[in-house]
Design a protein around this motif. Structure first.
Motif, mmCIF file in Angstrom:
data_model
loop_
_atom_site.group_PDB
_atom_site.id
_atom_site.type_symbol
_atom_site.label_atom_id
_atom_site.label_comp_id
_atom_site.label_asym_id
_atom_site.label_seq_id
_atom_site.Cartn_x
_atom_site.Cartn_y
_atom_site.Cartn_z
ATOM 1 N N LYS A 244 1.623 31.060 44.814
ATOM 2 C CA LYS A 244 1.202 30.348 43.592
ATOM 3 C C LYS A 244 2.255 30.994 42.345
ATOM 4 O O LYS A 244 2.385 31.934 42.433
ATOM 5 C CB LYS A 244 -0.431 30.937 43.263
ATOM 6 N N THR A 245 2.506 29.744 41.457
ATOM 7 C CA THR A 245 3.237 30.362 40.440
ATOM 8 C C THR A 245 2.603 31.078 39.331
ATOM 9 O O THR A 245 1.367 30.553 39.342
ATOM 10 C CB THR A 245 4.211 28.968 39.673
ATOM 11 N N MET B 179 0.728 29.302 35.790
ATOM 12 C CA MET B 179 0.456 27.842 36.114
ATOM 13 C C MET B 179 -0.374 27.857 37.325
ATOM 14 O O MET B 179 0.015 28.683 38.435
ATOM 15 C CB MET B 179 1.728 27.107 36.204
ATOM 16 N N ASP B 180 -1.045 26.758 37.647
ATOM 17 C CA ASP B 180 -1.636 26.860 38.904
ATOM 18 C C ASP B 180 -0.973 25.620 39.731
ATOM 19 O O ASP B 180 -1.512 24.582 40.098
ATOM 20 C CB ASP B 180 -3.226 26.049 38.732
ATOM 21 N N ALA B 181 -0.001 26.144 40.538
ATOM 22 C CA ALA B 181 0.836 25.423 41.357
ATOM 23 C C ALA B 181 1.032 26.065 42.596
ATOM 24 O O ALA B 181 1.089 27.455 42.581
ATOM 25 C CB ALA B 181 2.255 25.040 40.677
ATOM 26 N N PRO B 182 1.237 25.456 43.840
ATOM 27 C CA PRO B 182 1.266 24.017 43.908
ATOM 28 C C PRO B 182 -0.279 23.503 43.613
ATOM 29 O O PRO B 182 -1.254 24.132 43.800
ATOM 30 C CB PRO B 182 1.688 23.872 45.264
ATOM 31 N N SER B 183 -0.304 22.261 43.410
ATOM 32 C CA SER B 183 -1.643 21.368 43.175
ATOM 33 C C SER B 183 -1.384 20.121 43.825
ATOM 34 O O SER B 183 -0.380 19.509 44.041
ATOM 35 C CB SER B 183 -1.772 21.462 41.700
ATOM 36 N N PRO B 184 -2.636 19.664 44.055
ATOM 37 C CA PRO B 184 -2.665 18.194 44.581
ATOM 38 C C PRO B 184 -2.171 17.065 43.490
ATOM 39 O O PRO B 184 -1.956 17.492 42.358
ATOM 40 C CB PRO B 184 -4.132 17.768 44.734
ATOM 41 N N ILE B 185 -1.534 16.066 44.083
ATOM 42 C CA ILE B 185 -0.907 15.029 43.295
ATOM 43 C C ILE B 185 -1.990 13.620 43.491
ATOM 44 O O ILE B 185 -2.504 13.664 44.324
ATOM 45 C CB ILE B 185 0.570 14.727 43.295
ATOM 46 N N GLY C 56 -6.350 21.121 53.721
ATOM 47 C CA GLY C 56 -6.265 22.672 52.553
ATOM 48 C C GLY C 56 -5.441 23.454 53.402
ATOM 49 O O GLY C 56 -5.261 23.524 54.728
ATOM 50 N N LYS D 56 4.628 23.625 38.278
ATOM 51 C CA LYS D 56 3.528 22.704 37.914
ATOM 52 C C LYS D 56 3.646 21.422 37.037
ATOM 53 O O LYS D 56 4.485 21.732 36.166
ATOM 54 C CB LYS D 56 2.116 23.385 37.183
ATOM 55 N N PRO E 230 -1.406 22.017 52.932
ATOM 56 C CA PRO E 230 -1.220 20.532 52.703
ATOM 57 C C PRO E 230 -1.821 19.668 51.675
ATOM 58 O O PRO E 230 -2.877 20.250 51.272
ATOM 59 C CB PRO E 230 -2.231 20.249 54.155
ATOM 60 N N GLY E 231 -0.969 18.869 51.281
ATOM 61 C CA GLY E 231 -1.461 17.957 50.345
ATOM 62 C C GLY E 231 -1.068 18.569 48.944
ATOM 63 O O GLY E 231 -1.699 18.052 47.801
ATOM 64 N N LYS E 232 -0.682 19.913 48.888
ATOM 65 C CA LYS E 232 -0.265 20.512 47.576
ATOM 66 C C LYS E 232 1.233 20.324 47.557
ATOM 67 O O LYS E 232 1.957 20.366 48.347
ATOM 68 C CB LYS E 232 -0.810 21.703 47.362
ATOM 69 N N PHE E 233 1.451 20.391 46.048
ATOM 70 C CA PHE E 233 2.770 20.177 45.717
ATOM 71 C C PHE E 233 3.373 21.058 44.541
ATOM 72 O O PHE E 233 2.567 21.312 43.651
ATOM 73 C CB PHE E 233 3.261 18.484 45.341
ATOM 74 N N TYR E 234 4.406 21.685 44.478
ATOM 75 C CA TYR E 234 5.033 22.163 43.393
ATOM 76 C C TYR E 234 5.752 20.992 42.620
ATOM 77 O O TYR E 234 6.065 19.832 43.141
ATOM 78 C CB TYR E 234 6.086 23.164 43.641
#
Lengths: 627, 627
Positions: free
Chosen positions: A442-443, A446-452, A469, B163, B180-184
């Motif tokens: 996780k960065t 910031m809460d990344a990665p995150s869904p788009i 997930g 993010k 899965p399903g998450k992105f930077y």
């Protein structure tokens, strides 16, 4: 009134000043109050006769106007550079308030949970130790640049959106909106571009290159690092090494670093292996270790090729002939071995013009004189068993450049983060990076990665195939849906049950060791057995109880089958589509602890809850697998 | 023998030297031959008495040993700095050969096809003009850094994997293998990180930040740019502007640039709009334009909010109340308008502490004093109609930082590429970038974006939903599958048929203008009609011939429906799942030309082939739509 930097107050006794900064301590005695104020330059004590007029707390941002008073000789505070003075406050203004700080900032921060430190990295960086490291990093970059400028190096930025390469690690990829099914790759290093700059006649290139690799995370390694990246034309190996060494020496001494030996010792690879058992070694005495001396050395005369390791997918892919490069396929053999290379003779003995820079037991950089003649590069790939077509496919664009007047050249890439770590005397690369990743990728902040959004995915012509997930998320979801109480913790990477128990602060017997075993009777059948971490698996018992013969599954197969690293596998075989058996001893555990899909994350929970949630085969209560 | 830089030969008459570089011309007269050799420093003439011993051609890399001879006064070549000498060659060695160069390198290169220049960028950069620009860029970066160092700025790198933000443009995203399903997202700018550095007490931050935005490509704009990124604490608007101005002036003069007015004029937004009709303007005289003088100016006192443009999706998303920020939601209102801001009064009149730097009619940078008080930032979002929950969701982490002792701060971001373009007197940003993208988003030299393996996609839990390739690829595939001959060309962006005809070098009447029209009778029905580019669509005729009433479809709808930009739409309605009609005049065309899905790419082909390939409704032969 113009702002005075706090450090300057020590020479302004008798003067009126305006200072601004952060409150680090407040003591209010009613009639008199003391505030310690800090800015980027220093701390200073401020005295408020009559006490506080307006509430002030730790972390508040103040602008203070007052007179600088010389302190009596006896009252001086030797611990801070402004200890000879204090500010008699005339007025102050609260520029911003602060809630209670979520962690103390007056320590070095090393004992604070990493998750907290990174969530509030903007506070964590405010502590003195981190300020010093950031300053050192900036100063060292400036010093290296200064050395490069003296030597007429030109800074050139290379693209961040580029093509996938075969540089060992996995590429991060970036979908192209206008090209369904096509992707850019983030650069693992600017290797090819910098060589092309030599074709372009730049002669001396440098860049502080952002390199991004989808490698497995380690406790102190995220996906990104910065590389001091150099390339030079018309120089031989000795000249390149000398230039790099001079740059390092100049820059290290500019920031006050101490170097053990000048010139750097140059050691043959073979000698290093014999003497130190590795091509990285620490030449410091105990005394020098204490004093944070930097012991640089060069390692040279590496073999160009080695036999492919059958367990290494990347080597198997590259080394179709059974031979694979040791360091860099773009390197050149040493001039003495060019003939062997071109004839494909004595392959195991060909030495490459590679030079590694080591420092205090770590690799500080690696480089080589490159093959600039297209036939030499082609031959490297032929030795590895590439067909002419595969060579064109892989490095055709480089060969084309080499046919258009590429000069002899060589260079180096050096990890900036690691050099800063060594200079600062720190143990972790993360301490040298402003916003590093957490151990789970996780960065910071910031809460990344995150869904788009679905629509954004459509625009990119993509669909997510596995919406379950990460394993961590799926286990948490399972437990949450059952209303269970558990403790989730992130920590440094652990590889053994013993390490895990230590970092979790629980007894080894609490650990639930999830082992994947492989049927000797049915091809491709894997099952999971879970035993207490303080005991050993007994395959004989497994055979007797399950009436089928099993063996420990090789690490590679387990990782391929589960997608998880050995040591990270949770006792949730159902989520991995495997049959699950618990040792009966697991039924007596009050508390259990296990890694939940990452070597850097654990869950601690009630033993009976785990059995409910993981749902092992009903027979388990009577089964015994452990010695 | 140690290498001498060619420029140094001019002072080495009588000395023996070794020089290395590239052959730019060879004249072999048998008994005597002349070679012009170039390295990074200069050119020099080399004389070979007895002619060439070994073949040498343009682009060859040579090491030459010889004596530097003073040339007789009359024979001096004033065009090169070493014109007072020549090298009497004793021996030479071919360090690398060169095939025939695919383009001339002795010109400025501006007339050469962009595709060729970028495919062989490593050669293109070898030309004198490009070498000068790369050197200028490196020198300017160094000069800016020097100015920043003097002022105690600290360089800090911020993450590349971060993010998604809402900064106007679209983010490039990067799938996470373990999630899965998450992105930077790649950073569009380090806006939030640099503000957090102020919370961290850095006070003076800078970075040459790599910014990556998935914006529509323009002729001279790729997806990447470099931003000179600054942020300062405890300074007001005037102080920040003064600091930035001093840095620019120092750096520009260090690289020999000339500035028109010092101090930079400061102009109110309103005044600029009245006087110049825009907030970017060119203050240079014709004379100054010729002499490449830089006319910097500040524009200040912008309105903070404006009414939402109903046609702009991003504005509609942000400005739920009907009001949306003009520049940056993180900016502060000017102190005089803080009360209006907090009360939500006179919203259209609130002025923001924003300052734009313009130069020669272009925006050279933009910045502001930020809201550092959490209530002020919240209020900005409330004015735009965000609920408390949406505010937390969008900027909760920034608000949290602002509640933990964030000082007053402000900064600026300035486009480095553009500053170099202005300094170099160039017209295109691409000329300032070592490896820019082609007009179609391909990376120079490397063939990216490219497909990735099925297995790699699986590892990332992704599936490609549309494997059809880009419109360009699909049209090419269609034509190729029919065995048709056509000319494909990439060019600068064109928006009108006239521009297109000019750049294609064909008559306007050759153009096939593909127009999307919208039924007035059936909701959501779009069809395509194709007419000669030198004629106008007559909707009355369309109505009469198709017996249905149509109107021109609004640009937004066309772009949404087709996924293509207006002006790029090809006459291949079938690929866009639309009915297609040609005007009968199209049946008489020998040759036709059209944009093939990009404003930067055209196809020229036989008219009869187009009809076969595009396959319009059979009635078309008798239909007439054009005036």
């Amino acid at each position: 009134m113009e702002r005075t930097k706090i450090i300057e107050t020590k020479e302004k006794a008798g003067k009126k000043v305006s200072i601004s900064g952060w409150v680090t301590t407040v003591r209010d005695h009613g009639q008199i109050a003391f505030i310690m104020l800090k800015d980027r330059s220093a701390y200073v004590q401020c005295v408020l006769n009559g006490g506080l007029k307006e509430p002030v707390g730790e972390g508040y941002v103040l602008e203070i106007v007052g007179e600088v008073k010389e302190r009596p000789e006896k009252m001086r505070n030797d611990k801070i550079p402004t200890g000879n003075v204090e500010i008699e406050v005339e007025s102050y203004k609260v520029l911003n308030m602060s809630k209670d700080l979520p962690m103390p900032l007056n320590t070095d921060g090393k004992n604070i949970n990493e998750e907290v430190r990174l969530k509030y990295r903007y506070l964590d960086l405010r502590r003195d130790r981190m300020q010093k490291i950031l300053k050192l990093r900036s100063d060292y970059i400036a010093a290296v640049r200064e050395e490069l400028k003296k030597r007429e190096f030109i800074e050139i930025e290379t693209p961040m959106l580029t093509k996938a390469t075969k540089e060992g690690a996995r590429d991060f990829i970036v979908p192209s909106r206008f090209n369904p099914g096509k992707f850019y790759a983030l650069p693992q290093s600017p290797q090819q571009y910098k060589q092309l700059m030599m074709t372009a006649g730049i002669e001396r290139y440098f860049q502080f290159a952002r390199c991004i690799r989808d490698e497995d995370l380690r406790a102190d390694r995220g996906y990104e690092h910065t590389q001091i990246d150099l390339e030079m034309s018309f120089m031989n190996q000795k000249e390149v090494m000398q230039t790099v060494e001079d740059i390092i020496k100049g820059a290290v001494s500019a920031v006050g670093g101490r170097i053990k030996e000048d010139p750097f010792p140059v050691i043959n690879y073979k000698e290093a292996m014999e003497k130190y058992g590795a091509d990285k070694f620490d030449l410091r005495t105990e005394e020098e270790k204490k004093n944070n001396v930097l012991a640089f050395a060069w390692v040279v005369n590496f073999p160009f090729f080695k036999k492919v390791d059958a367990g290494d997918e990347a080597e198997k892919r590259d080394g179709k002939s059974g031979w694979v490069f040791t360091h860099n396929p773009f390197s050149s053999p040493i001039p003495e071995h060019l003939e062997w290379h071109m004839k494909g003779e004595n392959i195991g003995e060909i030495v490459t013009a590679q030079y590694d820079l080591v420092c205090n037991g770590l690799e500080a950089g690696g480089g080589s004189i490159r093959a600039h003649n297209p036939e030499v590069l082609k031959q490297t790939f032929r030795i590895m068993g590439y067909s002419e077509e595969e060579i064109q496919e892989s490095v055709g664009h480089m060969l084309e450049a080499f046919e258009l007047g590429t000069p002899p050249h060589g260079g180096i890439g050096m990890g900036l983060d690691r050099q800063i770590m060594l200079l600062a005397g720190e143990d972790s690369l993360k301490e040298t990076i402003a916003f590093p990743m957490t151990a789970t990728g996780k960065t910071a902040v910031m809460d990344a990665p995150s869904p788009i959004g679905k629509k954004d995915l459509e625009t990119l012509h993509l669909d997510v195939t596995d919406k379950g997930g990460s394993m961590v998320d799926r286990i948490k979801e399972t437990l949450d849906s059952l209303g269970m109480v558990y403790k989730y913790m992130e920590h440094e990477e652990v590889r053994t049950s013993e390490e895990a128990a230590k970092i979790r602060g629980v007894d080894l017997s609490t650990g639930a060791k999830a082992m994947v075993i492989k049927s000797k009777e049915y091809e491709g059948k894997y099952i999971m057995v879970v035993i207490p971490a303080d005991r050993q698996l007994d395959l004989e018992k497994v055979k007797n109880q399950l009436e089928e013969e099993f063996e420990i599954a090789p690490a590679k197969e387990v990782e391929q089958y589960t997608g998880l690293k050995l040591g990270s596998i949770p006792p949730f075989a159902r989520l991995l589509k495997m049959d699950l058996y618990f040792d009966k001893a697991m039924y007596d555990k009050e508390t259990v602890a296990f890694n939940c899909g990452l070597r850097t994350a654990s869950i601690i929970m009630k033993g009976s809850d785990l059995i409910k949630a993981a749902n092992p085969d009903k027979k388990s209560e009577k089964l015994e697998f452990a010695q």
